[in-house]
Structures are given as C-alpha cells and as structure tokens.
Design a protein around this motif. Structure first.
Motif, PDB file in Angstrom:
ATOM      1  N   SER A   3     -12.031  -9.593 -11.626  1.00  0.00           N
ATOM      2  CA  SER A   3     -12.157  -9.697 -10.176  1.00  0.00           C
ATOM      3  C   SER A   3     -10.788  -9.700  -9.519  1.00  0.00           C
ATOM      4  O   SER A   3     -10.594  -9.149  -8.437  1.00  0.00           O
ATOM      5  N   ASP A   4      -9.771 -10.340 -10.193  1.00  0.00           N
ATOM      6  CA  ASP A   4      -8.421 -10.328  -9.641  1.00  0.00           C
ATOM      7  C   ASP A   4      -7.856  -8.912  -9.600  1.00  0.00           C
ATOM      8  O   ASP A   4      -7.225  -8.508  -8.637  1.00  0.00           O
ATOM      9  N   ARG A   5      -8.078  -8.158 -10.695  1.00  0.00           N
ATOM     10  CA  ARG A   5      -7.592  -6.772 -10.724  1.00  0.00           C
ATOM     11  C   ARG A   5      -8.272  -5.931  -9.657  1.00  0.00           C
ATOM     12  O   ARG A   5      -7.662  -5.110  -9.003  1.00  0.00           O
ATOM     13  N   SER A   6      -9.594  -6.136  -9.484  1.00  0.00           N
ATOM     14  CA  SER A   6     -10.338  -5.377  -8.475  1.00  0.00           C
ATOM     15  C   SER A   6      -9.809  -5.672  -7.086  1.00  0.00           C
ATOM     16  O   SER A   6      -9.621  -4.789  -6.261  1.00  0.00           O
ATOM     17  N   ALA A   7      -9.536  -6.969  -6.822  1.00  0.00           N
ATOM     18  CA  ALA A   7      -9.020  -7.346  -5.501  1.00  0.00           C
ATOM     19  C   ALA A   7      -7.656  -6.728  -5.276  1.00  0.00           C
ATOM     20  O   ALA A   7      -7.336  -6.253  -4.187  1.00  0.00           O
ATOM     21  N   ALA A   8      -6.832  -6.690  -6.354  1.00  0.00           N
ATOM     22  CA  ALA A   8      -5.503  -6.100  -6.215  1.00  0.00           C
ATOM     23  C   ALA A   8      -5.589  -4.620  -5.922  1.00  0.00           C
ATOM     24  O   ALA A   8      -4.822  -4.082  -5.120  1.00  0.00           O
ATOM     25  N   SER A   9      -6.562  -3.934  -6.562  1.00  0.00           N
ATOM     26  CA  SER A   9      -6.689  -2.492  -6.337  1.00  0.00           C
ATOM     27  C   SER A   9      -7.094  -2.202  -4.909  1.00  0.00           C
ATOM     28  O   SER A   9      -6.680  -1.207  -4.325  1.00  0.00           O
ATOM     29  N   GLU A  10      -7.898  -3.098  -4.332  1.00  0.00           N
ATOM     30  CA  GLU A  10      -8.319  -2.869  -2.956  1.00  0.00           C
ATOM     31  C   GLU A  10      -7.179  -3.098  -1.976  1.00  0.00           C
ATOM     32  O   GLU A  10      -7.237  -2.680  -0.825  1.00  0.00           O
ATOM     33  N   ALA A  11      -6.116  -3.815  -2.421  1.00  0.00           N
ATOM     34  CA  ALA A  11      -4.971  -4.040  -1.544  1.00  0.00           C
ATOM     35  C   ALA A  11      -4.062  -2.819  -1.482  1.00  0.00           C
ATOM     36  O   ALA A  11      -3.156  -2.754  -0.677  1.00  0.00           O
ATOM     37  N   LEU A  12      -4.296  -1.842  -2.344  1.00  0.00           N
ATOM     38  CA  LEU A  12      -3.486  -0.642  -2.351  1.00  0.00           C
ATOM     39  C   LEU A  12      -3.718   0.174  -1.087  1.00  0.00           C
ATOM     40  O   LEU A  12      -4.756   0.063  -0.435  1.00  0.00           O
ATOM     41  N   VAL A  13      -2.748   1.007  -0.765  1.00  0.00           N
ATOM     42  CA  VAL A  13      -2.866   1.871   0.398  1.00  0.00           C
ATOM     43  C   VAL A  13      -3.517   3.182  -0.037  1.00  0.00           C
ATOM     44  O   VAL A  13      -3.053   3.832  -0.970  1.00  0.00           O
ATOM     45  N   PHE A  14      -4.599   3.556   0.627  1.00  0.00           N
ATOM     46  CA  PHE A  14      -5.297   4.805   0.328  1.00  0.00           C
ATOM     47  C   PHE A  14      -5.074   5.785   1.472  1.00  0.00           C
ATOM     48  O   PHE A  14      -4.973   5.395   2.632  1.00  0.00           O
ATOM     49  N   TYR A  15      -5.027   7.058   1.125  1.00  0.00           N
ATOM     50  CA  TYR A  15      -4.894   8.086   2.158  1.00  0.00           C
ATOM     51  C   TYR A  15      -6.170   8.126   2.968  1.00  0.00           C
ATOM     52  O   TYR A  15      -7.274   8.208   2.427  1.00  0.00           O
TER      53      TYR A  15
END
Length: 501
Positions: A3-15
């Motif tokens: 869940s921590d990794r998933s939350a971190a991925s959602e913090a990424l900037v997407f085009y």
C-alpha cells in the motif's frame, strides 16, 4: 509495504492529455471540455444508458473469461474522447509505418530469406531458436509482398515526460478495430454536438482498406477478383463479434473450419451452390489450431491440409503463420536494432526501457529493485502474468523472483511507464484515469495507419492495467485533420455503418 508503494506511485507526476503543466486545457480539448462541463450528472447517466442499450441491441460485446458478472458483457466505452492533433499524429504515423515495415522484413528474412539478421549478429540465434512463437512448419512458406504481418496492432503509451513509447507489438491476431469503429458510430449518434466545428478524420473506411490489403496478397495465379474469407473459431471466442463485424464490413463470408476443405492443395469453401475456391484467408485462429495435420491433431477449429495449400502457393493466410516470434517480448527489445539494420534509420518511436533477464547483470539489477519495475512473461498477451512492482504484494514479488530465477529466458522487466491520464466518467464525476493507445496498421500494396486506434482506459483508480480482457474500458480516439483537409462527415459515416447492418 504494497500500500505504501502504491501511494508513492500515485504521487508521481503523470502527463495530462487534456491539460498542460499549468492546468490550462490544451487547445484540441477546449471545445470538448467546455461541452462536457455543461452536462449534469443525470444527463451523462442518461447518455451512458443510451450507449449501453444501443450496444446490447447490436450485440456489441466482449468476453471476459472468469468475470463473476458473466462470460459476456456490453463493450465498455467512456464518453470523454481522446483527441490527437494533426502534427502529433503525423509523427506517430511515420513511426508506426517505420516499425511495422522493419518487423515485416524481419519475419520474411527469418522464414523465407537468408536469416541475415541472425547471421550478422543483430539478433542472437539462440534467442530465435528458443522462441515459442517460432513455427518451423512455416519455413519457406512465402507470403506475397512479404506482408507477413498484414494487420498489426502496436501498443503505445505516453510517459511522464510526454514521450510516446512502444510497449508491445501485436502481430498475430490483434483485436479491437471493430470497437474503434463502433465507438465512433456511437459517439456521432449520442454526442453529435461534440463534433461541431471539429475536423475529425474518419475510421469508417477500415473494411474497404482491409479488403484491398487482403486482395493484394492473393496468390499470383489468382483471378482478378480474389475470394477472401474470415476464418473464426466460432461464437464462443471472446472476439467473435469482431470476426462477424469485419466479414460484414468487407462483404465477405465468415467461415469456420468445417466450412472449408482442401482438395489437391486447393482450399474450397462449401456453399449452397457447391464448392467455391478460396484465395485469401483472414484467419482469427491461433497457429496451434489452424491445421490438425501439422499442428494440434485434436483441433476441430482449423482446416486439414491448409499448410500444404499455403506451401503450394494456392492460398494466402493473413496474418502469416509464425508471426508469434515477433510478439515475443524479448524479441521486442531488438526492434530498434532491426529498424537500423533493415531501414538504415533511427527509430522514430522508442521502446520502453527493457531488461533482458538471461543477462546476469541485468537480472541482478532487476531482482534487487523488482518492487520498482514491471515484470512480464515473454509469450503471454492480454495483460496476463504481469506483475507491477509498485502495486504488488510481497508474496507476488517473491513468486516473480522465483519464476525469474527458474527460467530467466521467459521473462523481461521494464521500467514503470507512468501512463498518461485523461478524464473518464466514474459514475458521478469525471476523474483522471490511465490510458494507452493501440493504432492499427495495414500492409498491402501500401502501408496504411488507420487514424487514431483503440484508446484503452484503466477504469479503476490508480490502475495501470488497461487491457479489455482485464476489465479495462475504451474511448473514441479523434485524430484532427489539418487546416487544408476537407472535414470528414462523421454523421454520414455513422449512417453508412448503420445501413450495412
């Protein structure tokens, strides 16, 4: 941890496809964005109900095996379109033509050529020999014009920097074009005002273009009016709707294996008026089931003796037998070198960063940071077997490690591509969802890219899995014409499509 990794991925900037970095709506989306902003929740829900009713009435469905809701479901189309401007599409079109041309030369080189790409050390021989898609029964079986991949579906994604990348090549039986056409027909009926003052290139000509391409690979001794058929496994196949749709669009017969026979190395079709010679078969059956004489002897889906007829040059099969070698995700890693080797050009559309796990150093790096990467089996399709590190559990990651160490040849790893996002309807609002794009490329007398393609959308928040077989949805894809183009009359195209039914 997961869940921590998933939350971190959602913090990424997407085009963001629809808005620039400053939050301003991109020019090609302004009119559509304004139009959708005026709709109420109840109005959008009413449009969705009309869409679903229309799709159910026409039998526009897709099978999701194992889906607890049932085997067959209405084709999922989101109402907010994807829009590609003319300049961007021109670059993608050139890149797709370049890539598919090189792949066709590679396949022809392997099966009927001198295997120069192997002999010159561009692609390792052991890799080719170990591909499950390599079909030795297809060796020395020619294909007119070298169009071994007559229909290609190339999966594109856009990364966080806005760069388009090729994620996969689909060269066997790529599906989805029927939904491209039906999505457009549905949009022109449901939302005609959204097309107002917008020059959107038509996709309704696909059936005519496909038929011309198939006719162009008819055997040399064929008459001036080749007989083309679409060969389907039958009504229980997940893409049967598409098989029937394409046969109807081309005005040719949809047949099953039992409708065909081979007599003296000539394929004949049983009709109410007797037997009729078949010149070109657009098959939607996998290699293993195509001919029980040389492949699976228990198959009742194919045609006994079909490969002998193809070898004799009396019938052409599209896509060619043996194309699975080009779908191997380890071979995919060498396509940029194929482009340089066969065409003497630099790739226009780059690959995603890929690691080949038989290499000790690359494997060690992947195993050390597997939670950051995407791991894929090389021979699977439809999203099956993929492990997305940032979203995986520890158990899933450990299982992936064991499989890689046991059989590194059959796995690759890729850096996570932060798929671009576009608004999609969630039931009570529009929210960003990840998307990809599958354009379709036809190779006949000329190479033609159908404007747009199938935009697939991950309907679950945060999900990167867009495959229809994994529950993903779709969007209509608009390619805008240039200022000098004559605007396509999409309403007329939709009426023409409806008239054919």
């Amino acid at each position: 941890m997961a869940s921590d990794r998933s939350a971190a991925s959602e913090a990424l900037v997407f085009y963001d496809e629809a808005a620039d970095s400053g939050g301003e709506t991109r020019e090609q989306y302004r009119q559509v964005q304004e139009w959708f902003s005026r709709l109420t929740i109840s109005e959008v829900q009413a449009l969705e109900a009309q869409r679903d009713q229309s799709f159910r009435r026409q039998g526009i469905t897709f099978t999701v095996y194992g889906n607890e809701e049932g085997t067959e479901r209405t084709w999922p189309m989101d109402l907010f379109p994807r829009i590609i401007d003319a300049d961007e599409w021109a670059t993608l079109e050139r890149g797709l033509i370049q890539r598919v041309t090189a792949l066709n030369r590679f396949l022809d080189d392997l099966y009927v050529g001198e295997q120069a790409v192997v002999n010159d050390g561009i692609v390792p021989r052991w890799l080719i020999d170990s591909c499950t898609g390599l079909t030795r029964e297809a060796m020395s079986v020619p294909v007119p014009r070298g169009a071994r991949c007559l229909v290609a579906g190339i999966d594109l994604v856009r990364d966080g920097d806005g760069t388009h990348r090729v994620l996969e090549d689909n060269l066997r039986n790529p599906s989805g074009i029927s939904y491209v056409i039906e999505n457009r027909a549905a949009m022109t009926k449901l939302l005609p005002a959204a097309f107002a003052n917008t020059s959107v290139r038509s996709v309704d000509h696909y059936g005519r273009s496909l038929l011309r391409a198939l006719q162009s690979i008819a055997p040399p001794a064929c008459s001036s009016d080749p007989t083309v058929v679409v060969l389907t496994p039958g009504i229980y196949n997940s893409a049967y709707f598409e098989h029937a749709f394409l046969a109807r669009s081309m005005g040719v017969e949809l047949v099953e294996g039992r409708d065909l026979l081979v007599d003296n190395h000539v394929v004949m079709m049983r009709t109410t008026h007797g037997r009729k010679r078949v010149d070109v078969i657009y098959r939607r059956i996998d290699d293993d089931f195509l001919d029980p004489v040389v492949f699976n002897p228990h198959s009742t889906l194919g045609v006994p003796g079909l490969m002998a007829a193809a070898r004799a040059g009396t019938v052409s099969i599209a896509n060619a037998v043996g194309n699975g070698i080009g779908d191997d995700k380890a071979v995919y890693a060498y396509v940029p070198e194929m482009i340089r080797y066969y065409l003497g050009e630099e790739p226009i559309i780059p690959n995603a960063t890929t690691y080949l796990l038989w290499d000790d150093d690359q494997r060690a790096e992947v195993l050390a940071r597997i939670e950051e990467l995407v791991v894929k089996p090389v021979a699977e399709a439809g999203g099956y077997g993929i492990v997305i590190g940032p979203h995986a559990t520890e158990e899933e990651l450990e299982d992936a490690r064991r499989k890689i160490e046991a059989d590194p040849r059959n796995w690759i790893a890729q850096e996570v591509v932060n798929l671009s996002r576009l608004p999609a309807w969630t039931g009570d609002d529009f929210a960003p969802r990840h998307i990809d794009l599958r354009p379709f490329v036809l190779c006949g007398e000329q190479v033609e890219v159908i404007p747009g393609g199938l935009t697939r959308v991950a309907m679950r928040e945060g999900s990167l899995i867009v495959n229809s077989s994994q529950g993903g949805g779709s969007k209509d894809t608009w390619v805008l014409g240039t200022h000098g183009d004559t605007p396509d009359d999409e309403a007329e195209a939709a009426e023409h499509l409806a008239a054919r039914r």
